[in-house]
Design an enzyme around this catalytic site. Structure first.
Site, short mmCIF file in Angstrom:
data_model
loop_
_atom_site.label_atom_id
_atom_site.label_comp_id
_atom_site.label_asym_id
_atom_site.label_seq_id
_atom_site.Cartn_x
_atom_site.Cartn_y
_atom_site.Cartn_z
N ALA A 177 0.87 -1.10 -0.07
CA ALA A 177 0.18 0.19 0.07
C ALA A 177 0.98 1.21 -0.04
CB ALA A 177 -0.91 0.09 1.08
N CYS A 178 2.19 1.33 0.54
CA CYS A 178 2.89 2.34 0.58
C CYS A 178 3.30 2.67 -0.92
CB CYS A 178 4.34 2.23 1.40
SG CYS A 178 5.40 0.67 0.99
N ARG A 179 3.07 1.78 -1.99
CA ARG A 179 3.44 2.24 -3.27
C ARG A 179 4.96 1.59 -3.60
NH1 ARG A 179 -1.16 2.38 -3.01
NH2 ARG A 179 -2.49 3.92 -4.09
#
Length: 197
Positions: A177-179
């Site tokens: 989710a932190c890319r």
């Protein structure tokens, strides 16, 4: 491999669902984005005849509602160590004593630290606190971004919980989710079911 079922294993190919029938299983959900994956685990266990109790940290309720897990499990969800489903019943003691296995997923950095430190100020660690560390087993599925999983404190806490008898399910590697891509992903539901089995 030519067989697509071997390339993309399903929970049916990894575990015998009959292994869950009649079992009492606690699922502890902590406050990480991967909490949504745990809904599939709870659903599969309930459909397989397991008696599933879900406990959620306050942070977890920001990602998935207790109502979701109540609907999937058919049971009340434990969201506070101050709430009791039945009068004069110390829930955290009774639930812990009656289990066959417990899974904490996603086990965030914060929850891992609470468990390692013996804190019981949130529903999930409160349920684990009175339990025998060897039987029944407690499975922890750490899930956090790569930077957090690589912190020295995380490594120390992982070693501590292992020495206390908890079983750690290694996180996966991939998009987060932190890319970014890296270690720390919560394993897919079928892998969590296989670990429980």
């Amino acid at each position: 491999m030519s067989d697509s079922s071997q390339e993309n294993p399903t929970s049916e190919s990894l575990v015998d669902r009959k292994a869950f029938e009649g079992r009492r299983i606690l699922i502890g959900v902590c406050g990480g984005i991967a909490a949504y994956k745990v809904a599939s685990v709870v659903s599969a266990l309930a459909q397989s005849g397991a008696e599933v109790t879900v406990a959620m940290t306050e942070s977890a309720t920001r990602f998935v509602t207790p109502l979701t897990f109540q609907a999937l499990s058919g049971r009340s969800v434990f969201t506070s160590q101050w709430d009791q489903f039945e009068a004069a019943d110390p829930q955290h003691v009774r639930l812990a004593a009656d289990l066959d296995v417990a899974l904490v997923a996603p086990c965030t950095m914060n929850s891992l630290a609470r468990i390692a430190g013996g804190f019981a100020d949130d529903p999930v660690p409160a349920l684990l606190a009175p339990r025998d560390r060897d039987v029944p087993p407690v499975l922890l599925a750490p899930s956090m971004d790569t930077e957090l999983s690589g912190q020295p404190a995380t490594g120390r806490n992982l070693e501590l919980v292992k020495s206390d008898g908890y079983r750690v399910i290694e996180p996966g590697v991939g998009w987060q989710a932190c890319r970014r891509s890296g270690a720390g992903r919560l394993p897919e539901p079928e892998m969590l079911l296989a670990a429980i089995a």
